[in-house]
Design an enzyme around this catalytic site. Sequence first.
Site, PDB file in Angstrom:
ATOM      1  N   VAL A 101      29.173 -34.834  -2.336  1.00  0.00           N
ATOM      2  CA  VAL A 101      29.249 -34.961  -3.791  1.00  0.00           C
ATOM      3  C   VAL A 101      30.331 -35.961  -4.160  1.00  0.00           C
ATOM      4  CG1 VAL A 101      29.527 -33.702  -5.958  1.00  0.00           C
ATOM      5  CG2 VAL A 101      28.593 -32.533  -3.941  1.00  0.00           C
ATOM      6  N   SER A 102      29.974 -37.016  -4.892  1.00  0.00           N
ATOM      7  CA  SER A 102      30.929 -37.998  -5.395  1.00  0.00           C
ATOM      8  C   SER A 102      31.735 -38.602  -4.235  1.00  0.00           C
ATOM      9  CB  SER A 102      31.818 -37.343  -6.458  1.00  0.00           C
ATOM     10  OG  SER A 102      32.533 -38.304  -7.201  1.00  0.00           O
ATOM     11  N   TRP A 103      33.058 -38.433  -4.220  1.00  0.00           N
ATOM     12  CA  TRP A 103      33.874 -38.922  -3.093  1.00  0.00           C
ATOM     13  C   TRP A 103      33.354 -38.365  -1.780  1.00  0.00           C
ATOM     14  CZ3 TRP A 103      36.819 -36.658   0.714  1.00  0.00           C
ATOM     15  CH2 TRP A 103      37.810 -37.442   1.334  1.00  0.00           C
ATOM     16  N   GLY A 105      30.403 -37.789  -1.071  1.00  0.00           N
ATOM     17  CA  GLY A 105      29.182 -38.486  -0.691  1.00  0.00           C
ATOM     18  C   GLY A 105      29.463 -39.661   0.222  1.00  0.00           C
ATOM     19  N   THR A 127      27.039 -40.239  -6.050  1.00  0.00           N
ATOM     20  CA  THR A 127      27.939 -41.002  -5.193  1.00  0.00           C
ATOM     21  C   THR A 127      27.495 -42.457  -5.127  1.00  0.00           C
ATOM     22  OG1 THR A 127      29.067 -40.945  -3.049  1.00  0.00           O
ATOM     23  CG2 THR A 127      26.702 -40.493  -3.032  1.00  0.00           C
TER      24      THR A 127
END
Length: 278
Positions: A101-103, A105, A127
């Site tokens: 998730v996000s970072w 990812g 991401t």
Amino acid sequence: MSQPFVYRTIELDGGHLRVAIRPGKADLPPLLVFNGIGANLELLFPFVRALDPDMEVIAFDVPGVGGSSLPSLPYRFSDLAKRVSRMLDYLDVGQVNVIGVSWGGALAQQFAHDFPQRCKKLILAATCAGMAMLPAKPKVLWRMASARRYIQPSYGARIAPDIYGGAFRHDPALAQAFASKVRSGGRRGYYLQLLAGLGWTSIHWLHRIHQPTLILAGDDDPIIPLPNMRLLARRIPNSQLHVIGDGHLFLVARAQTVAPIISSFLAQERQRARIHQA
């Protein structure tokens, strides 16, 4: 009914990782969760509870975040991917499905690339490909560059509509509930996470990620504009893109919508987890 989480503390490389495991059935590969920057593992528990209760889930706090110890030296995504592999060895887990998730990812991409035999399927949520991304607006980037939203939950709740978008724009209670679950590791841990991604990009090796990949994007994501997710879908050969009508934290705000998409993707091939030898 979903099983309760079991917490473990794992000693690795002179420090320790705080790990939470939700037990599941042994014939399903566990789902390994890589969380976003500054985010302790509890922040995604509402999403985990929406998943198939038979699915084992492994989540951990990145070094310097939540209950994991602060590293003495900076690290890169490749360093952390190796540490995660050793964590799985410690837990006696062979192959996993991975969601980033996000970072997280970016870390998930690195893990899938560096340890393809351990990553059966890959899920990338909100991401990007690192430095090759289409950036967010300067106001959003400025707020993301600071750990203040995790150190001062009231501030995090106040800026949530602008940085997370989607349901957070019109539901103050959602922002307050999210902020109340924050367990900050302090500024240094946050900035070490920022440093890990400095100059990093996966754009030149995305075509070598051959795991079946589900890409989930929010259509109102101020942090990761949608074109970044479309780029991932074009560059990863065996991928599919789903666009969710929400913002950056659709896994939290739309857990009941997203969980069935993920469960369906993971259930397409159910078999005992194993490591394939090259």
